[in-house]
Design a protein around this motif. Structure first.
Motif, PDB file in Angstrom:
ATOM      1  N   VAL A 185       0.884  -1.164  -0.045  1.00  0.00           N
ATOM      2  CA  VAL A 185       0.012  -0.139   0.138  1.00  0.00           C
ATOM      3  C   VAL A 185       0.693   1.324  -0.061  1.00  0.00           C
ATOM      4  O   VAL A 185       0.477   2.113  -0.562  1.00  0.00           O
ATOM      5  CB  VAL A 185      -1.090   0.005   1.188  1.00  0.00           C
ATOM      6  N   GLN A 186       1.969   1.115   0.829  1.00  0.00           N
ATOM      7  CA  GLN A 186       2.842   2.313   0.495  1.00  0.00           C
ATOM      8  C   GLN A 186       3.469   2.412  -0.352  1.00  0.00           C
ATOM      9  O   GLN A 186       3.711   3.751  -1.211  1.00  0.00           O
ATOM     10  CB  GLN A 186       4.022   1.934   1.775  1.00  0.00           C
ATOM     11  N   GLU A 187       3.987   1.236  -1.302  1.00  0.00           N
ATOM     12  CA  GLU A 187       4.448   1.439  -2.361  1.00  0.00           C
ATOM     13  C   GLU A 187       3.452   1.958  -3.520  1.00  0.00           C
ATOM     14  O   GLU A 187       3.729   2.729  -4.684  1.00  0.00           O
ATOM     15  CB  GLU A 187       4.834   0.025  -3.012  1.00  0.00           C
ATOM     16  N   LEU A 188       2.172   1.651  -3.352  1.00  0.00           N
ATOM     17  CA  LEU A 188       1.219   1.862  -4.346  1.00  0.00           C
ATOM     18  C   LEU A 188       0.930   3.546  -4.240  1.00  0.00           C
ATOM     19  O   LEU A 188       1.087   4.201  -5.290  1.00  0.00           O
ATOM     20  CB  LEU A 188      -0.083   1.422  -4.124  1.00  0.00           C
ATOM     21  N   GLN A 189       1.186   4.186  -3.016  1.00  0.00           N
ATOM     22  CA  GLN A 189       0.908   5.547  -2.788  1.00  0.00           C
ATOM     23  C   GLN A 189       2.082   6.288  -3.292  1.00  0.00           C
ATOM     24  O   GLN A 189       1.807   7.234  -3.897  1.00  0.00           O
ATOM     25  CB  GLN A 189       0.498   5.903  -1.385  1.00  0.00           C
ATOM     26  N   ARG A 190       3.263   5.746  -3.394  1.00  0.00           N
ATOM     27  CA  ARG A 190       4.509   6.420  -3.739  1.00  0.00           C
ATOM     28  C   ARG A 190       4.406   6.647  -5.435  1.00  0.00           C
ATOM     29  O   ARG A 190       4.637   7.437  -5.854  1.00  0.00           O
ATOM     30  CB  ARG A 190       5.590   5.502  -3.297  1.00  0.00           C
ATOM     31  N   ARG A 196       2.833   7.069 -11.728  1.00  0.00           N
ATOM     32  CA  ARG A 196       3.454   5.805 -12.535  1.00  0.00           C
ATOM     33  C   ARG A 196       2.481   4.866 -12.178  1.00  0.00           C
ATOM     34  O   ARG A 196       2.638   3.691 -12.867  1.00  0.00           O
ATOM     35  CB  ARG A 196       4.927   5.574 -11.594  1.00  0.00           C
ATOM     36  N   ALA A 197       1.246   5.054 -11.676  1.00  0.00           N
ATOM     37  CA  ALA A 197       0.182   4.098 -11.393  1.00  0.00           C
ATOM     38  C   ALA A 197      -1.123   4.467 -11.869  1.00  0.00           C
ATOM     39  O   ALA A 197      -2.193   4.122 -11.202  1.00  0.00           O
ATOM     40  CB  ALA A 197       0.386   3.311 -10.174  1.00  0.00           C
ATOM     41  N   PRO A 198      -1.486   4.803 -13.243  1.00  0.00           N
ATOM     42  CA  PRO A 198      -2.832   5.269 -13.532  1.00  0.00           C
ATOM     43  C   PRO A 198      -3.777   4.246 -13.637  1.00  0.00           C
ATOM     44  O   PRO A 198      -5.003   4.539 -13.627  1.00  0.00           O
ATOM     45  CB  PRO A 198      -2.339   5.970 -14.861  1.00  0.00           C
ATOM     46  N   ASP A 203      -7.125   3.525  -8.578  1.00  0.00           N
ATOM     47  CA  ASP A 203      -7.670   4.347  -9.811  1.00  0.00           C
ATOM     48  C   ASP A 203      -9.011   3.606 -10.458  1.00  0.00           C
ATOM     49  O   ASP A 203      -9.854   4.373 -10.959  1.00  0.00           O
ATOM     50  CB  ASP A 203      -6.745   4.648 -10.646  1.00  0.00           C
ATOM     51  N   GLN A 204      -8.815   2.404 -10.654  1.00  0.00           N
ATOM     52  CA  GLN A 204     -10.028   1.656 -11.034  1.00  0.00           C
ATOM     53  C   GLN A 204     -11.278   1.753 -10.315  1.00  0.00           C
ATOM     54  O   GLN A 204     -12.306   2.238 -10.757  1.00  0.00           O
ATOM     55  CB  GLN A 204      -9.589   0.088 -11.317  1.00  0.00           C
ATOM     56  N   LEU A 205     -10.951   1.722  -9.099  1.00  0.00           N
ATOM     57  CA  LEU A 205     -12.068   1.908  -7.964  1.00  0.00           C
ATOM     58  C   LEU A 205     -12.554   3.295  -8.070  1.00  0.00           C
ATOM     59  O   LEU A 205     -13.814   3.403  -7.917  1.00  0.00           O
ATOM     60  CB  LEU A 205     -11.580   1.429  -6.580  1.00  0.00           C
ATOM     61  N   ALA A 206     -11.569   4.104  -8.274  1.00  0.00           N
ATOM     62  CA  ALA A 206     -12.238   5.571  -8.441  1.00  0.00           C
ATOM     63  C   ALA A 206     -13.276   5.897  -9.637  1.00  0.00           C
ATOM     64  O   ALA A 206     -14.037   6.518  -9.310  1.00  0.00           O
ATOM     65  CB  ALA A 206     -11.037   6.588  -8.551  1.00  0.00           C
ATOM     66  N   ARG A 207     -12.765   5.327 -10.687  1.00  0.00           N
ATOM     67  CA  ARG A 207     -13.485   5.284 -11.930  1.00  0.00           C
ATOM     68  C   ARG A 207     -14.766   4.500 -11.683  1.00  0.00           C
ATOM     69  O   ARG A 207     -15.940   5.023 -12.418  1.00  0.00           O
ATOM     70  CB  ARG A 207     -12.829   4.742 -13.175  1.00  0.00           C
ATOM     71  N   LEU A 208     -14.838   3.162 -10.985  1.00  0.00           N
ATOM     72  CA  LEU A 208     -15.842   2.684 -10.810  1.00  0.00           C
ATOM     73  C   LEU A 208     -16.927   3.308  -9.958  1.00  0.00           C
ATOM     74  O   LEU A 208     -18.063   3.211  -9.833  1.00  0.00           O
ATOM     75  CB  LEU A 208     -15.829   1.360 -10.422  1.00  0.00           C
ATOM     76  N   THR A 209     -16.637   3.915  -8.697  1.00  0.00           N
ATOM     77  CA  THR A 209     -17.209   4.588  -7.824  1.00  0.00           C
ATOM     78  C   THR A 209     -17.483   5.971  -7.588  1.00  0.00           C
ATOM     79  O   THR A 209     -18.027   6.623  -6.914  1.00  0.00           O
ATOM     80  CB  THR A 209     -16.825   3.957  -6.272  1.00  0.00           C
TER      81      THR A 209
END
Length: 237
Positions: A185-190, A196-198, A203-209
């Motif tokens: 989770v820390q690596e994801l946030q960085r 670098r993680a579009p 981000d998929q959850l942001a588009r879904l919800t």
């Protein structure tokens, strides 16, 4: 009759309880797991186990929500991909996408509950069965190798090792999932902060919800840290 006795004895061994390990062993396995998560080379090698749990979480929830699971891939850079068919939106898709980053920590919490109930052998054999079930859906050579080696480690320890080694391996594995569930989770946030993680799960959850991706990252943190706190309480108590 002999086969029946053997199967009965095996079932009793798997479902029975084992003695509590010494407190020093519980502390030592926690320290070794923490060191493995915080140091570079061990983490790069052992992170595959966290990826297996991550993709296994996606796969399990996809099946539970009625989606059709088609493939799981694990890659040498410790990334992974789980493909399922179904509605591209709705609760099933949301739960499937949210399951990845929460799965290692929740699996560690379940393992801590088993160990707190003195079911060391059941934990080891349960891991073997889960990995065997996951192997059916693996669709690349590196993924097969990763799952087979991980499953072989659990099987060899459960079948050939003595009680002390089994306890040490089981406790270390659970500590590793509990502690190791936080670092991705820390690596994801960085990665997200650097753009670098579009296509990350958040981000998929942001588009879904239509809820901010940062909110989903916070949820991943809350689950992983809560599972770590709860699991540690179970293991140390």
């Amino acid at each position: 009759m002999t086969d029946d006795v053997s199967l009965s004895a095996l079932w009793h061994e798997v479902t029975g309880t084992q003695p509590d390990p010494e407190q020093w062993l519980i502390g030592a396995t926690a320290a070794v797991a923490l060191l493995a998560v915080l140091t570079g080379t061990p983490w790069r090698l052992l992170r595959n186990a966290v990826t297996i749990a991550h993709e296994g979480g996606h796969a399990l929830v996809a099946l539970l929500t009625g989606r059709q699971l088609t493939a799981i891939r694990l890659h040498s850079d410790t990334s992974g991909l789980t493909v399922s068919r179904g509605k591209p939106h709705g609760p099933g898709m949301v739960l499937t996408a949210a399951a990845g980053y929460t799965a290692p920590s929740l699996l560690g919490l379940a393992g801590a509950w088993l160990l707190a109930s003195n079911h060391i052998t059941a934990l080891l054999w349960g891991a073997v069965l889960l990995l065997a079930a996951m192997l059916i859906m693996i669709r690349n050579a590196y993924g097969v190798l990763s799952v087979v080696l991980t499953g072989a480690a659990f099987f060899l320890v459960s079948w050939f090792a003595g009680p002390d080694v089994q306890a040490a391996f089981a406790y270390w594995s659970v500590w590793f999932l509990l502690i190791g569930g936080v670092r991705p989770v820390q690596e994801l946030q960085r990665k997200r902060a650097r753009g670098r993680a579009p296509s990350s799960d958040a981000d998929q959850l942001a588009r879904l919800t239509h809820a901010p991706a940062t909110l989903w990252v916070f949820l991943f943190y809350a689950v992983s840290l809560g599972a770590l706190a709860g699991g540690a309480t179970l293991l140390v108590d």
